[in-house]
Design a protein around this motif. Sequence first.
Motif, short mmCIF file in Angstrom:
data_model
loop_
_atom_site.label_atom_id
_atom_site.label_comp_id
_atom_site.label_asym_id
_atom_site.label_seq_id
_atom_site.Cartn_x
_atom_site.Cartn_y
_atom_site.Cartn_z
N PRO A 245 0.83 -1.22 0.00
CA PRO A 245 0.00 0.00 0.00
C PRO A 245 0.86 1.26 0.00
N TYR A 246 0.57 2.16 -0.93
CA TYR A 246 1.42 3.35 -1.07
C TYR A 246 0.58 4.59 -1.31
N THR A 247 1.20 5.74 -1.05
CA THR A 247 0.62 7.03 -1.43
C THR A 247 1.50 7.64 -2.51
N LEU A 248 0.92 8.52 -3.31
CA LEU A 248 1.62 9.04 -4.48
C LEU A 248 1.41 10.54 -4.62
N VAL A 249 2.51 11.26 -4.77
CA VAL A 249 2.46 12.69 -5.08
C VAL A 249 2.99 12.88 -6.49
N LEU A 250 2.19 13.48 -7.35
CA LEU A 250 2.57 13.72 -8.74
C LEU A 250 2.73 15.22 -8.94
N ASP A 251 3.96 15.65 -9.16
CA ASP A 251 4.27 17.07 -9.33
C ASP A 251 4.52 17.34 -10.81
N SER A 252 3.66 18.18 -11.43
CA SER A 252 3.83 18.57 -12.84
C SER A 252 3.78 17.37 -13.78
N THR A 253 2.90 16.46 -13.53
CA THR A 253 2.78 15.23 -14.32
C THR A 253 1.47 14.53 -13.99
N PRO A 254 0.94 13.68 -14.91
CA PRO A 254 1.49 13.36 -16.22
C PRO A 254 0.96 14.28 -17.30
N GLY A 255 1.80 14.54 -18.27
CA GLY A 255 1.41 15.36 -19.39
C GLY A 255 1.05 14.51 -20.60
N ALA A 256 0.56 15.16 -21.61
CA ALA A 256 0.30 14.52 -22.90
C ALA A 256 1.16 15.23 -23.93
N ARG B 64 -3.92 6.61 -1.82
CA ARG B 64 -4.41 7.92 -2.28
C ARG B 64 -3.28 8.64 -3.02
N ARG B 65 -3.67 9.66 -3.78
CA ARG B 65 -2.69 10.44 -4.53
C ARG B 65 -3.07 11.91 -4.58
N ALA B 66 -2.05 12.73 -4.74
CA ALA B 66 -2.26 14.17 -4.91
C ALA B 66 -1.55 14.62 -6.18
N TYR B 67 -2.22 15.48 -6.95
CA TYR B 67 -1.63 16.11 -8.13
C TYR B 67 -1.27 17.55 -7.76
N VAL B 68 -0.02 17.92 -7.97
CA VAL B 68 0.45 19.29 -7.75
C VAL B 68 0.80 19.87 -9.11
N TYR B 69 0.18 20.98 -9.49
CA TYR B 69 0.37 21.51 -10.83
C TYR B 69 0.03 22.99 -10.84
N GLY B 70 0.27 23.66 -11.96
CA GLY B 70 -0.02 25.08 -12.06
C GLY B 70 -0.20 25.53 -13.49
N GLU B 71 -0.91 26.63 -13.68
CA GLU B 71 -1.17 27.16 -15.02
C GLU B 71 0.07 27.80 -15.63
N GLY B 72 1.08 28.07 -14.82
CA GLY B 72 2.30 28.66 -15.36
C GLY B 72 3.27 27.64 -15.92
N ASP B 73 2.90 26.37 -15.92
CA ASP B 73 3.76 25.30 -16.42
C ASP B 73 3.72 25.27 -17.94
N ARG B 74 4.85 25.53 -18.59
CA ARG B 74 4.90 25.54 -20.06
C ARG B 74 5.23 24.17 -20.64
N LEU B 75 5.63 23.21 -19.78
CA LEU B 75 6.03 21.90 -20.28
C LEU B 75 4.94 20.84 -20.13
N TRP C 108 -1.76 22.21 -17.67
CA TRP C 108 -2.58 21.92 -16.49
C TRP C 108 -3.85 21.15 -16.86
N ARG C 109 -4.37 21.34 -18.05
CA ARG C 109 -5.57 20.60 -18.45
C ARG C 109 -5.28 19.10 -18.61
N ASP C 110 -4.06 18.76 -19.03
CA ASP C 110 -3.69 17.35 -19.16
C ASP C 110 -3.61 16.69 -17.79
N VAL C 111 -3.12 17.44 -16.81
CA VAL C 111 -3.05 16.91 -15.44
C VAL C 111 -4.46 16.72 -14.88
#
Length: 305
Positions: A164-175, A241-252, A255-258
């Motif tokens: 059993p694990y928890t997951l933090v996804l920072d700036s990912t996953p993209g398309a 459980r998991r958390a997505y950390v993201y922002g609209e200033g990400d050019r790579l 945020w809609r893909d996340v």
Amino acid sequence: MASNAPATSAARPLEHMTKLSPCVYFYRPTTAPPAPSTTGATASQKPAPKLIILASWMGARDPHIAKYLVQYQALFPASPILLLRSEPRHFIRPRGNAAEFSPAVPVVRSIFPELGDATADDKQTNPPQQQQPQLLIHAWSNGGASALLHLRRAMGPVAAPLPPYTLVLDSTPGAFRYRAAYLAFTTGLTGLARWFVAPLMHLMCVMYWVQHELIGRGRTGPLQSTRGALNDAASRRSEVRRAYVYGEGDRLVHWRDVEGHAAEAEGKGFSVKTEKFEGGEHVAHVRVDAARYWRVVKETWEGWD
């Protein structure tokens, strides 16, 4: 896997870790106190992770990785940390990636010897959301998320699900987005270096688009494989459980893909929380609000219900 003191130096910020391969490092804590936190992070009051896996973004430099390590040492002083590093070659030459991450497998199996024990797996009947997590995973960008997939493949096709694990996804996953892909491989290049590399990077982006977006209709390629693996049945059996950390200033990573991936995960039964950092740039959301960032990490481990 000898123990290492958590002390670091400006010249060698990862010297307290044992280098198992060019892309796998391991840290086992000693009785020495952890490095001081710069964000007020305090040790968690919940049972500590038996292992923390940090999967860094593509081409991450040692000093930048070390800043996150320091905070994790403050939050969980007794937890060993396994670092997976992503490099451009893992995308340019995808074959053999599982072998590059294979030195991490003995570490994981030594801490979780029950992995691969079908009998032990059959005895676990509670849904993951009702279990106490034992493993904490934190991945940055598509490079870090794909490194997790390489590790899973390195563990073998018959490997039992992770504990059993928890997951933090920072700036990912993209398309795949052409401009974002180009920027990902040219960030940090300036002057003549950028001028010489730019045509090759454009060629790679065009080839990827033709092969995976046009011919594969957006269903093939490493980015799609990573997105799919994060939400597949194997993950659903183990993820608490998991958390997505993201922002609209990400050019790579858009945020809609996340958010689209998060919605898909929630629809499949994952316990999901999204944390949008206004103005947050790629793998730099911690700079917007460090206290909030580390609160998200801590709550993802301890539970937000």
